[in-house]
Design an enzyme around this catalytic site. Structure first.
Site: not given
Ligand code: MRU
Length: 355
Positions: A54-56, A243, A253-254
């Protein structure tokens, strides 16, 4: 293996070695360090969807290598079949998660670079070369973001961050957390406040773990404590990742990023978004066109394995949109972009991608 504690390095979240795609299973952190080998398209898509990776930036790199996994799994018999396979993989892998533009961008880049191959073997080779190039560029982008961020935040010692934007979210030192690592490496005094980031707890499980292993002082905050922390004056700047960024500076974003941006504005604390240009979407004028991933209500009903609210409906968007007006500046691999963002973002993108 001892996953918790200080002094250990953070294993690479994605690696291509011996013709195999290996990922660190982030769903098990910080309790266990386990590497999984992804041998099929289904396994690649599943790893991205379940947040194993995970993580863009890192899902982009994983998706790019996933194209080679797909070609190896399906073994197209001739060049026509290989090109058709590239079309299928662009959709199957590129759309595994909808919000981070890095994923579809990296997969499309890989399949487009491979298309000109004259044989299935050459197509695979071109795809692999492109995926490795994307990985190297990601590492370099992290280094640049860190250097620009360190200069921009030279007077800020106490930073608040959200989610995980570090070594686990990129193939380099990270974006927002890369700035933290660079400041620490330069001997600057630094302290991080990490929000726990419900429901998947990327802040407490990943960011706090990463920073503690690096020996960087980190204090964990319940998400609901962020407002009080900002109002108290104990935070000098907020730095988050992204993101997808639209041309006007709206940011996906998150989930919880928008809340932090509003609270930072109220407390007069600068709010920075750090990310590579590969997280900017040149096709979107503003954030209204960004698809925000909805995840299972089950993630909200549980805390880790414990069910705390059985049978209650839950709303679980994985991301939110922070309107451009709340962001002080973007810290990118192409420098610090300031308002008016329509102009600074367009300038940076046209220099990076002249066509
Ligand atoms: O759902 P996740 O864990 O993939 O969400 C990650 C984030 O929102 C990060 O802030 C973003 O991808 C930037 S990572 C450098």
């Amino acid at each position: 293996m001892d996953a918790v504690g200080k002094g250990g390095s953070v294993p690479s979240p994605v690696e291509w070695s011996d013709g195999c795609l290996r990922v660190l299973d982030q769903t098990l952190l910080p309790d266990r360090l386990e590497v999984r080998t992804l041998c099929s398209v289904q396994e690649v898509v599943d790893a991205i969807r379940r947040l194993v990776v995970r993580g863009a930036p890192v899902i982009g790199v994983c998706g790019a290598f996933g194209v080679i996994v797909g070609l190896d799994e399906r073994r197209p018999a001739n060049v026509g079949a290989a090109r058709e396979e590239l079309e299928r993989l662009t959709v199957e892998i590129g759309q595994a998660r909808p919000t981070a533009v890095n994923l579809s961008w990296a997969v499309e880049r890989t399949t487009s670079a491979a298309r000109s191959g004259a044989t299935p073997e050459e197509i695979r080779q071109l795809a692999l070369e492109e995926a490795l190039r994307i990985q190297n560029e990601d590492r370099e982008a992290c280094r640049r973001i860190a250097a620009y961020g360190r200069a921009e935040l030279s007077n800020a010692r106490r930073l608040l961050t959200h989610c995980n934007t570090g070594r686990l979210a990129t193939t380099g030192i990270g974006t927002a957390l890369g700035i933290v690592y660079d400041k620490a490496k330069a001997g600057e005094s630094i302290e991080v406040f990490a929000t726990e980031t419900r429901p998947a707890l990327q802040g407490s499980r990943l960011t706090a773990w990463e920073l503690a292993r690096a020996g960087i002082p980190v204090t964990l905050l319940a998400d609901s404590a962020a407002g009080a922390a900002l109002a108290s004056g104990m935070v000098e700047a907020v730095v988050v990742g992204c993101d997808r960024v639209a041309l006007n500076g709206d940011v996906a974003n998150k989930i919880g990023t928008y809340t932090l941006a509003v609270l930072a504005r109220e407390a007069d604390v600068p709010f920075y978004v750090a990310g590579p240009l590969s997280s900017f979407d040149a096709a979107l004028h503003d954030g209204s066109g960004i698809v925000l991933e909805q995840r299972s209500p089950e993630e909200v009903r549980r805390i880790a394995a414990a069910v705390v609210a059985p049978d209650v409906p839950a709303w679980n968007p994985a991301f939110d949109i922070t309107p451009a007006r709340l962001t002080t500046a973007f810290i990118t691999d192409a420098g610090v972009l300031r308002p008016p963002f329509e102009e600074s973002i367009a300038r940076a993108l046209s220099r990076a991608w002249p066509n």
